[in-house]
Design a protein around this motif. Structure first.
Motif, PDB file in Angstrom:
ATOM      1  N   ALA A  37       0.823  -1.213   0.000  1.00  0.00           N
ATOM      2  CA  ALA A  37       0.000   0.000   0.000  1.00  0.00           C
ATOM      3  C   ALA A  37       0.855   1.259   0.000  1.00  0.00           C
ATOM      4  N   LEU A  38       1.905   1.275   0.810  1.00  0.00           N
ATOM      5  CA  LEU A  38       2.781   2.445   0.872  1.00  0.00           C
ATOM      6  C   LEU A  38       3.504   2.663  -0.454  1.00  0.00           C
ATOM      7  N   GLN A  39       3.849   1.566  -1.135  1.00  0.00           N
ATOM      8  CA  GLN A  39       4.489   1.676  -2.446  1.00  0.00           C
ATOM      9  C   GLN A  39       3.525   2.297  -3.459  1.00  0.00           C
ATOM     10  N   VAL A  40       2.260   1.876  -3.403  1.00  0.00           N
ATOM     11  CA  VAL A  40       1.251   2.445  -4.305  1.00  0.00           C
ATOM     12  C   VAL A  40       1.079   3.938  -4.038  1.00  0.00           C
ATOM     13  N   MET A  41       1.049   4.304  -2.762  1.00  0.00           N
ATOM     14  CA  MET A  41       0.863   5.705  -2.383  1.00  0.00           C
ATOM     15  C   MET A  41       1.985   6.589  -2.908  1.00  0.00           C
ATOM     16  N   GLU A  42       3.176   6.037  -2.989  1.00  0.00           N
ATOM     17  CA  GLU A  42       4.324   6.815  -3.482  1.00  0.00           C
ATOM     18  C   GLU A  42       4.265   7.035  -4.989  1.00  0.00           C
ATOM     19  N   ARG A  43       3.541   6.147  -5.690  1.00  0.00           N
ATOM     20  CA  ARG A  43       3.495   6.218  -7.158  1.00  0.00           C
ATOM     21  C   ARG A  43       2.264   6.931  -7.698  1.00  0.00           C
ATOM     22  N   GLN A  44       1.151   6.866  -6.958  1.00  0.00           N
ATOM     23  CA  GLN A  44      -0.107   7.360  -7.504  1.00  0.00           C
ATOM     24  C   GLN A  44      -0.852   8.228  -6.500  1.00  0.00           C
ATOM     25  N   HIS A  45      -1.681   9.115  -7.048  1.00  0.00           N
ATOM     26  CA  HIS A  45      -2.573   9.893  -6.190  1.00  0.00           C
ATOM     27  C   HIS A  45      -3.729   9.000  -5.748  1.00  0.00           C
ATOM     28  N   VAL A  46      -4.032   9.022  -4.464  1.00  0.00           N
ATOM     29  CA  VAL A  46      -5.130   8.231  -3.898  1.00  0.00           C
ATOM     30  C   VAL A  46      -6.048   9.169  -3.129  1.00  0.00           C
ATOM     31  N   ASP A  47      -7.362   9.016  -3.317  1.00  0.00           N
ATOM     32  CA  ASP A  47      -8.328   9.902  -2.666  1.00  0.00           C
ATOM     33  C   ASP A  47      -8.828   9.362  -1.327  1.00  0.00           C
ATOM     34  N   LEU A  48      -8.771   8.035  -1.157  1.00  0.00           N
ATOM     35  CA  LEU A  48      -9.265   7.416   0.077  1.00  0.00           C
ATOM     36  C   LEU A  48      -8.659   6.019   0.191  1.00  0.00           C
ATOM     37  N   VAL A  49      -8.448   5.571   1.430  1.00  0.00           N
ATOM     38  CA  VAL A  49      -7.888   4.241   1.669  1.00  0.00           C
ATOM     39  C   VAL A  49      -8.846   3.423   2.524  1.00  0.00           C
ATOM     40  N   ILE A  50      -9.144   2.205   2.057  1.00  0.00           N
ATOM     41  CA  ILE A  50      -9.847   1.208   2.865  1.00  0.00           C
ATOM     42  C   ILE A  50      -8.794   0.225   3.332  1.00  0.00           C
ATOM     43  N   LEU A  51      -8.671   0.040   4.640  1.00  0.00           N
ATOM     44  CA  LEU A  51      -7.623  -0.853   5.126  1.00  0.00           C
ATOM     45  C   LEU A  51      -8.138  -1.859   6.138  1.00  0.00           C
ATOM     46  N   ASP A  52      -7.668  -3.086   5.982  1.00  0.00           N
ATOM     47  CA  ASP A  52      -7.953  -4.149   6.930  1.00  0.00           C
ATOM     48  C   ASP A  52      -7.088  -3.936   8.165  1.00  0.00           C
ATOM     49  N   LEU A  53      -7.452  -4.588   9.253  1.00  0.00           N
ATOM     50  CA  LEU A  53      -6.697  -4.417  10.496  1.00  0.00           C
ATOM     51  C   LEU A  53      -5.651  -5.513  10.671  1.00  0.00           C
ATOM     52  N   MET A  54      -6.081  -6.761  10.500  1.00  0.00           N
ATOM     53  CA  MET A  54      -5.170  -7.893  10.714  1.00  0.00           C
ATOM     54  C   MET A  54      -4.543  -8.310   9.382  1.00  0.00           C
ATOM     55  N   PRO A  56      -0.509  -9.418   7.420  1.00  0.00           N
ATOM     56  CA  PRO A  56       0.903  -9.778   7.639  1.00  0.00           C
ATOM     57  C   PRO A  56       1.825  -8.601   7.340  1.00  0.00           C
ATOM     58  N   ARG A  57       3.028  -8.678   7.879  1.00  0.00           N
ATOM     59  CA  ARG A  57       4.108  -7.711   7.644  1.00  0.00           C
ATOM     60  C   ARG A  57       3.852  -6.337   8.273  1.00  0.00           C
ATOM     61  N   MET A  58       2.659  -5.810   8.137  1.00  0.00           N
ATOM     62  CA  MET A  58       2.316  -4.518   8.754  1.00  0.00           C
ATOM     63  C   MET A  58       0.823  -4.495   9.011  1.00  0.00           C
ATOM     64  N   ASP A  59       0.414  -4.385  10.277  1.00  0.00           N
ATOM     65  CA  ASP A  59      -1.025  -4.412  10.561  1.00  0.00           C
ATOM     66  C   ASP A  59      -1.659  -3.054  10.256  1.00  0.00           C
ATOM     67  N   GLY A  60      -2.980  -3.016  10.323  1.00  0.00           N
ATOM     68  CA  GLY A  60      -3.721  -1.811   9.958  1.00  0.00           C
ATOM     69  C   GLY A  60      -3.434  -0.628  10.846  1.00  0.00           C
ATOM     70  N   TYR A  61      -3.162  -0.872  12.121  1.00  0.00           N
ATOM     71  CA  TYR A  61      -2.844   0.223  13.031  1.00  0.00           C
ATOM     72  C   TYR A  61      -1.580   0.962  12.579  1.00  0.00           C
ATOM     73  N   GLU A  62      -0.526   0.195  12.296  1.00  0.00           N
ATOM     74  CA  GLU A  62       0.740   0.801  11.880  1.00  0.00           C
ATOM     75  C   GLU A  62       0.603   1.476  10.519  1.00  0.00           C
ATOM     76  N   LEU A  63      -0.126   0.840   9.610  1.00  0.00           N
ATOM     77  CA  LEU A  63      -0.340   1.450   8.294  1.00  0.00           C
ATOM     78  C   LEU A  63      -1.078   2.776   8.449  1.00  0.00           C
ATOM     79  N   ALA A  64      -2.116   2.792   9.280  1.00  0.00           N
ATOM     80  CA  ALA A  64      -2.879   4.029   9.496  1.00  0.00           C
ATOM     81  C   ALA A  64      -1.975   5.129  10.044  1.00  0.00           C
TER      82      ALA A  64
END
Length: 228
Positions: A37-54, A56-64
Motif C-alpha cells: 500500500a505504501l508503495q502504491v501511495m508513493e506512485r499514484q494519487h489516492v483519494d481514500l484508503v480502505i484498510l484491513d486491520l489484521m 501480515p508484515r504490517m497491521d492496519g494500526y501501523e499502516l494508518a
C-alpha cells in the motif's frame, strides 16, 4: 473518478471490494498488505484508503499511523473483523476516520465512502458553506452578508464538526473525544455549556440549528439544505 486504495490480505475479499467500488463509479487500487500500500501511495494519487486491520508484515494500526503522518487529510476507512470497542478506539487513535466491522454491508460502505470524500473536500478547502452562512476554519469565523462572528476555538470546532455532517447523530462521548481529545477529562457539563453558547449565538440564524436527540446526543439540522 476517485481512486480508492483497498488494502486487504484476503484475495476474495479484496476482489469483492474492488468490484463493488468499480460498480459504483470509483477506481479501485488493490494492495495485499501495508507495505505494498505504501508503495502504491508513493506512485499514484489516492483519494481514500480502505484498510484491513489484521494483515501480515504490517497491521492496519501501523499502516494508518504511517499514512496519517504523511497524508494528513487522506480519508481512512478501517474495515475489520474485530468488533470490540477497544479495537475501534485504537483504530481512531491510529488515525482512522471511520470504522466498519465485517461482514460489511456493501451499500453502507459506499455511503460511508461518499461521506468521507465530502468531508475531505471540506477539510482541504477549510471552508463550509450553508446557504448564506460561511464557516472559515482558519479565521474561526461564521459569517453571512453584513455580519461576521468570531468564535473561541472549541466552539468553532464543535459547530464545524456538526455542520460538516448534517443529520448525523453524535454521542456526547464522540464529540468530547473529537474536540477535546481522548485523554481529556472533559465532562458533560463542559460540552453542554459550549452547545448552549452556540445555540444562543445563532438562535436567529435561519440556515441551521443544533438539535438534541434525547438519550443519544446532538445533530445539526440544515433548515435550507444548500450546503456545499
Amino acid at each position: 473518478m476517485f481512486r480508492i486504495l483497498v488494502v486487504e490480505d484476503d484475495l476474495n475479499t479484496r476482489k469483492l471490494m474492488c468490484a463493488v467500488l468499480k460498480q459504483n463509479g470509483f477506481e479501485p487500487l488493490p494492495a495485499e498488505d501495508g507495505l505494498v500500500a505504501l508503495q502504491v501511495m508513493e506512485r499514484q494519487h489516492v483519494d481514500l484508503v480502505i484498510l484491513d486491520l489484521m494483515m501480515p508484515r504490517m497491521d492496519g494500526y501501523e499502516l494508518a499511523r504511517q499514512l496519517r503522518s504523511c497524508w494528513e487529510t487522506l480519508p481512512l476507512l478501517m474495515v475489520t473483523a474485530k468488533q470490540e470497542a477497544k479495537d475501534k478506539r485504537l483504530g481512531f487513535l491510529a488515525g482512522a476516520d471511520d470504522y466498519m466491522t465485517k461482514p460489511v454491508d456493501e451499500q453502507e460502505m459506499i455511503l460511508r465512502i461518499k461521506a468521507l470524500l465530502r468531508r475531505a473536500k471540506i477539510a482541504s478547502e477549510r471552508r463550509l458553506t450553508i446557504g448564506e452562512a460561511v464557516l472559515d476554519f482558519d479565521k474561526l469565523t461564521v459569517s453571512r452578508p453584513g455580519l461576521s462572528i468570531s468564535l473561541p476555538q472549541k466552539e468553532f470546532q464543535l459547530l464545524f464538526k456538526l455542520l460538516s455532517n448534517p443529520r448525523t447523530i453524535f454521542t456526547r462521548m464522540q464529540l468530547m473525544d473529537e474536540i477535546w481529545g481522548v485523554e481529556s477529562e472533559t465532562t458533560d457539563h463542559t460540552l453542554n455549556v459550549h452547545i448552549n453558547r452556540l445555540r444562543d449565538r445563532f438562535r436567529d440564524w435561519q440556515e441551521f440549528e443544533i438539535a438534541t436527540v434525547r438519550g443519544l446526543g446532538y445533530k445539526a439540522v440544515i433548515r435550507h439544505d444548500s450546503s456545499s
